[in-house]
Motif scaffolding. Structure first.
Motif, PDB file in Angstrom:
ATOM      1  N   GLY A 129       0.824  -1.267   0.065  1.00 15.70           N
ATOM      2  CA  GLY A 129       0.125   0.014   0.110  1.00 15.70           C
ATOM      3  C   GLY A 129       0.872   1.436  -0.152  1.00 15.70           C
ATOM      4  O   GLY A 129       0.346   2.262   0.131  1.00 15.70           O
ATOM      5  N   SER A 130       2.181   1.260  -0.367  1.00 16.22           N
ATOM      6  CA  SER A 130       2.948   2.282  -0.115  1.00 16.22           C
ATOM      7  C   SER A 130       2.676   3.465  -1.336  1.00 16.22           C
ATOM      8  O   SER A 130       2.244   2.954  -2.357  1.00 16.22           O
ATOM      9  N   PRO A 131       2.670   4.723  -0.813  1.00 12.38           N
ATOM     10  CA  PRO A 131       2.441   5.681  -2.003  1.00 12.38           C
ATOM     11  C   PRO A 131       3.599   5.830  -3.234  1.00 12.38           C
ATOM     12  O   PRO A 131       3.355   6.002  -4.322  1.00 12.38           O
ATOM     13  N   VAL A 132       4.734   4.988  -2.654  1.00 13.64           N
ATOM     14  CA  VAL A 132       5.784   5.002  -3.750  1.00 13.64           C
ATOM     15  C   VAL A 132       5.723   3.553  -4.410  1.00 13.64           C
ATOM     16  O   VAL A 132       5.907   2.572  -3.823  1.00 13.64           O
ATOM     17  N   GLN A 133       5.342   3.687  -5.768  1.00 10.80           N
ATOM     18  CA  GLN A 133       5.104   2.511  -6.436  1.00 10.80           C
ATOM     19  C   GLN A 133       6.191   2.588  -7.585  1.00 10.80           C
ATOM     20  O   GLN A 133       6.311   3.572  -8.338  1.00 10.80           O
ATOM     21  N   LEU A 134       6.875   1.406  -7.758  1.00  6.20           N
ATOM     22  CA  LEU A 134       7.697   1.055  -9.173  1.00  6.20           C
ATOM     23  C   LEU A 134       6.836   0.454 -10.111  1.00  6.20           C
ATOM     24  O   LEU A 134       6.043  -0.595  -9.730  1.00  6.20           O
ATOM     25  N   THR A 135       6.989   0.721 -11.476  1.00  3.76           N
ATOM     26  CA  THR A 135       6.513  -0.163 -12.528  1.00  3.76           C
ATOM     27  C   THR A 135       7.852  -0.387 -13.412  1.00  3.76           C
ATOM     28  O   THR A 135       8.838   0.518 -13.120  1.00  3.76           O
ATOM     29  N   GLY A 136       7.569  -0.979 -14.481  1.00  8.96           N
ATOM     30  CA  GLY A 136       8.752  -1.372 -15.196  1.00  8.96           C
ATOM     31  C   GLY A 136       8.412  -1.966 -16.467  1.00  8.96           C
ATOM     32  O   GLY A 136       7.101  -2.308 -16.854  1.00  8.96           O
ATOM     33  N   ARG A 137       9.193  -1.749 -17.471  1.00  6.61           N
ATOM     34  CA  ARG A 137       9.300  -2.181 -18.631  1.00  6.61           C
ATOM     35  C   ARG A 137      10.515  -3.030 -19.120  1.00  6.61           C
ATOM     36  O   ARG A 137      11.510  -2.546 -19.156  1.00  6.61           O
ATOM     37  N   LEU A 138      10.354  -4.072 -19.473  1.00  2.00           N
ATOM     38  CA  LEU A 138      11.462  -5.026 -19.906  1.00  2.00           C
ATOM     39  C   LEU A 138      11.680  -4.699 -21.467  1.00  2.00           C
ATOM     40  O   LEU A 138      10.848  -5.125 -22.242  1.00  2.00           O
ATOM     41  N   ASP A 139      12.643  -3.663 -21.733  1.00  2.00           N
ATOM     42  CA  ASP A 139      12.718  -3.208 -22.626  1.00  2.00           C
ATOM     43  C   ASP A 139      13.477  -4.136 -24.153  1.00  2.00           C
ATOM     44  O   ASP A 139      13.028  -4.250 -25.071  1.00  2.00           O
ATOM     45  N   ASN A 140      14.268  -4.961 -23.524  1.00  2.00           N
ATOM     46  CA  ASN A 140      14.652  -6.139 -24.406  1.00  2.00           C
ATOM     47  C   ASN A 140      14.917  -7.392 -23.432  1.00  2.00           C
ATOM     48  O   ASN A 140      15.612  -7.193 -22.376  1.00  2.00           O
ATOM     49  N   ILE A 141      14.924  -8.453 -24.254  1.00  2.00           N
ATOM     50  CA  ILE A 141      15.240  -9.696 -23.858  1.00  2.00           C
ATOM     51  C   ILE A 141      15.678 -10.817 -24.715  1.00  2.00           C
ATOM     52  O   ILE A 141      14.834 -11.202 -25.557  1.00  2.00           O
ATOM     53  N   ASP A 142      16.808 -11.082 -24.824  1.00  2.00           N
ATOM     54  CA  ASP A 142      17.396 -12.169 -25.908  1.00  2.00           C
ATOM     55  C   ASP A 142      18.701 -12.611 -25.400  1.00  2.00           C
ATOM     56  O   ASP A 142      19.215 -12.436 -24.383  1.00  2.00           O
ATOM     57  N   PHE A 143      19.077 -13.593 -26.189  1.00  2.00           N
ATOM     58  CA  PHE A 143      20.159 -14.592 -25.733  1.00  2.00           C
ATOM     59  C   PHE A 143      20.998 -14.912 -27.115  1.00  2.00           C
ATOM     60  O   PHE A 143      20.226 -15.022 -28.089  1.00  2.00           O
ATOM     61  N   SER A 144      21.981 -15.313 -26.753  1.00  2.97           N
ATOM     62  CA  SER A 144      22.844 -16.180 -27.792  1.00  2.97           C
ATOM     63  C   SER A 144      23.109 -17.458 -26.906  1.00  2.97           C
ATOM     64  O   SER A 144      24.031 -17.362 -26.195  1.00  2.97           O
ATOM     65  N   SER A 145      22.751 -18.537 -27.330  1.00  2.45           N
ATOM     66  CA  SER A 145      22.983 -19.978 -26.939  1.00  2.45           C
ATOM     67  C   SER A 145      24.604 -20.452 -27.634  1.00  2.45           C
ATOM     68  O   SER A 145      25.101 -21.354 -27.036  1.00  2.45           O
ATOM     69  N   VAL A 146      24.862 -19.565 -28.584  1.00  2.00           N
ATOM     70  CA  VAL A 146      26.257 -19.994 -29.237  1.00  2.00           C
ATOM     71  C   VAL A 146      27.456 -19.395 -28.406  1.00  2.00           C
ATOM     72  O   VAL A 146      28.261 -19.964 -27.931  1.00  2.00           O
ATOM     73  N   SER A 147      27.112 -18.242 -28.291  1.00  5.05           N
ATOM     74  CA  SER A 147      28.311 -17.453 -27.404  1.00  5.05           C
ATOM     75  C   SER A 147      28.046 -17.481 -25.972  1.00  5.05           C
ATOM     76  O   SER A 147      28.955 -17.263 -25.039  1.00  5.05           O
ATOM     77  N   GLY A 148      26.905 -17.881 -25.526  1.00  9.71           N
ATOM     78  CA  GLY A 148      26.452 -17.866 -23.970  1.00  9.71           C
ATOM     79  C   GLY A 148      26.468 -16.602 -23.494  1.00  9.71           C
ATOM     80  O   GLY A 148      26.994 -16.089 -22.728  1.00  9.71           O
TER      81      GLY A 148
END
Length: 185
Positions: free
Chosen positions: A103-122
């Protein structure tokens, strides 16, 4: 006799295909990072709540799985979106640090701007923007490197196992960033 042999061979092939279908690689459940908790306990605040997290579209993927080498999808432990996985991970950190207050007046929201991976380079590449109800925001990025493999099955499993520590490091960068305390005022 030859017809029976052909039927048995065909049945064996069909069973092999059915049994060896593609694998699904589940990310392990989030485990709180001690350094993040220590940092959060030291930040002056009167309680932090966490709102919704969204995520940028993942090209040719859905928001809760990412295909790995055509071998199978990487998915979150409970089938939630990757953004929700990051959100619940942050909530876990805050709760263990004793600073979470729904119930805090300070609330954090977020956006996952990018998510990716390379299973080749790890490597996992994550980008996150967190916005405070006070109007301030903070963007961070994490490139988490891990050991991979030439073999698809092994590499995809290692990729799935590496997301949880990648998120730990991402959240560590968030809470240790010089601008983080300004989000809590």
């Amino acid at each position: 006799m030859e017809v029976i042999y052909c039927r048995k061979a065909l049945l064996a092939v069909l069973l092999t295909v059915a049994i060896t279908g593609c694998s699904t690689y589940a990310v392990p459940r989030y485990s709180v990072a001690a350094d993040n908790v220590v940092t959060l306990r030291a930040v002056p605040n009167s309680g932090i709540s966490v709102g919704a997290f969204s995520q940028a579209p993942i090209p040719n993927q859905n928001p809760n799985t990412i295909m790995c080498r055509g071998v199978g999808p990487i998915k979150t432990p409970d089938g939630e979106t990757f953004a929700d996985f990051v959100r619940t991970s942050l909530v876990s950190e805050l709760k263990i640090a004793g600073v979470y207050a729904a119930g805090s007046p300070v609330q954090l929201t977020g956006r996952l701007d990018n998510i990716d991976f390379s299973s080749v380079s790890g490597a996992w590449n994550l980008g996150l923007t967190v916005q405070s109800s006070n109007g301030r925001s903070l963007s961070i990025a994490e490139k988490y490197e891990y050991s991979s493999s030439y073999f698809g099955e092994t590499a995809c499993n290692q990729t799935a196992q590496a997301l949880m520590p990648a998120v730990q490091d991402l959240l560590g960068k968030l809470v240790q960033a010089p601008g983080f305390p300004s989000l809590l005022k």
